[in-house]
Design a protein around this motif. Structure first.
Motif, PDB file in Angstrom:
ATOM      1  N   ARG A 107      88.001  13.819  77.172  1.00 45.55           N
ATOM      2  CA  ARG A 107      87.852  12.387  77.450  1.00 45.55           C
ATOM      3  C   ARG A 107      86.524  12.117  78.148  1.00 45.55           C
ATOM      4  NH1 ARG A 107      93.906   9.981  78.721  1.00 45.55           N
ATOM      5  NH2 ARG A 107      94.618  10.369  76.593  1.00 45.55           N
ATOM      6  N   ASP A 248      95.940  12.500  82.891  1.00 44.48           N
ATOM      7  CA  ASP A 248      96.306  11.169  82.414  1.00 44.48           C
ATOM      8  C   ASP A 248      95.821  10.128  83.417  1.00 44.48           C
ATOM      9  OD1 ASP A 248      97.647   9.186  80.842  1.00 44.48           O
ATOM     10  OD2 ASP A 248      99.256   9.180  82.335  1.00 44.48           O
ATOM     11  N   ASP A 252      92.142   7.531  83.251  1.00 45.87           N
ATOM     12  CA  ASP A 252      92.168   6.060  83.328  1.00 45.87           C
ATOM     13  C   ASP A 252      91.240   5.587  84.445  1.00 45.87           C
ATOM     14  OD1 ASP A 252      94.094   5.866  81.296  1.00 45.87           O
ATOM     15  OD2 ASP A 252      95.178   4.276  82.346  1.00 45.87           O
TER      16      ASP A 252
HETATM   17 MG    MG Z   1      97.111   7.568  79.766  1.00 49.86          MG
END
Ligand code: MG
Ligand code: IPM
Length: 359
Positions: A107, A248, A252
């Motif tokens: 990411r 996770d 964000d």
């Molecule tokens: Mg997420």
């Protein structure tokens, strides 16, 4: 002419809106770079629950397996919020990750200089730009551990187990160090080793793995501190490697630091070239079908597909440059809009990027 089969899973909410723009850009890139793409549209998530009664139909898995990669929009929405845990649309994504052994989630969080004004942090904190990569473990940890219900003296309880094996930690650590070699050669491993046994194993195995990468610096950071450092001094990070749940949450947070969650793409990889590509944001049901979603994260995910699954770095870069160019020209979707820029919808943003590929 090289031919690739791409499983396309629009999913729910804004999923169809943004995926159609990424397909449009891929078609244009294919024409430019002499790559042939065949798109196979498949059902998953709430859309699949409504149409065939299961969030991840066997047919979807079977066809996806015959493809070279998956492009996914988003799944989930209030319509399916009351379903039991194992029947929710989100299980489709988790099922695909597990089914295809996609343990490594990349990411990248990049602050486009054009979007500095959209960054909620004080300007001096991001003056030198921001370019970090979250490497999130994706098929282990508490997401896939034992779970259940039991009775306690405080009443009925529910539990989810966080568990990591040495093998799972080693292979994700390898990915992080490999990525760092191509970047600024700094890895920060995030855990909660002051409290959790699984984190202590994580920390030990990451340290052992680091021995084979003397060119890369390794630092360990507790997750609470990492969450704080990401807004205090985000530029200190190059590669962050962490478990499924922490990854996770931190990804964000990292996305918002770059201006909008609508800008962050992701690649989920296993041991081969097959990958699943999706924006890190959700299905935003409140703006679904209204031409207001930002398609850039999905378009940048398609670029990652070209780079990681198809080994077409030049085509990938061309898409990334096209996105930057459209931002340069002042076009913004609603999530990024500031006074003085030009507001565009999902469709128009996709069209502008497709056109910019030619430049
Ligand atoms: Mg997420
Ligand atoms: C993500 C999402 C998913 C996750 C959900 C939709 C299952 O939040 O990709 O970050 O938690 O991994």
């Amino acid at each position: 002419m090289k031919k690739y089969h791409i499983a396309v899973i629009p999913g729910d909410g804004i999923g169809p809106d943004i995926v159609s723009q990424a397909v449009k850009v891929l078609k244009e890139a294919g024409a430019l770079f002499e790559l042939e793409f065949e798109f196979h549209e498949l059902l998953a998530g709430g859309a699949a629950i409504d149409q065939v009664g299961a969030c991840l139909p066997a047919e979807t898995v079977k066809t996806a397996r015959e493809c070279d990669s998956i492009l996914l929009g988003a799944v989930g929405g209030p319509a399916w919020d009351r379903l039991p845990g194992d029947a929710r649309p989100e299980q489709a994504i988790l099922g695909l990750r597990k089914e295809f052994g996609l343990f490594a989630n990349l990411r990248p969080a990049l602050l486009f200089s054009q979007l500095a004004a959209a960054c909620p942090l004080r300007a001096d904190l991001v003056a030198g730009g921001l370019d970090l990569l979250v490497v999130r473990e994706l098929t282990g940890g508490i997401y896939f551990g034992e779970r259940g219900h039991k009775d306690t003296d405080m009443g009925p309880a529910a539990y989810d187990v966080e568990q990591y094996s040495e093998g799972e930690v080693r292979r994700i650590a390898e990915v992080a160090f490999q990525m760092a070699l191509k970047r600024r050669r700094q890895v920060v491993s995030v855990d909660k080793a002051n409290v959790l046994e699984s984190s202590r194993l994580w920390r030990r195995v990451v340290t052992e793995t680091a021995a084979a990468y003397p060119e890369v610096s390794l630092e360990h950071m507790y997750v609470d501190n990492a969450a704080m450092q990401l807004v205090r001094q985000p530029a200190q990070f190059d590669v962050i490697v962490t478990g499924n749940l922490f990854g996770d949450i931190l990804s964000d947070e990292a996305s918002m630091v770059t201006g909008s969650i609508g800008m962050l793409p992701s690649a989920s990889l296993g041991s081969g070239s097959f990958g699943l590509y999706e924006p890190i944001h959700g299905s935003a049901p409140d703006i679904a079908g209204t031409d207001r979603a930002n398609p850039m994260a999905t378009i940048l995910s398609a670029a990652m597909m070209l780079r990681y699954s198809f080994d077409q770095a030049e085509a990938a870069q061309t898409i990334e440059k096209a996105v930057a160019q459209v931002l340069d020209q002042g076009y913004r979707t609603a999530d990024l809009y500031t006074v003085g820029t030009t507001l565009v919808g999902t469709e128009k943003a996709g069209q502008l990027i497709a056109e910019a590929l030619q430049a």
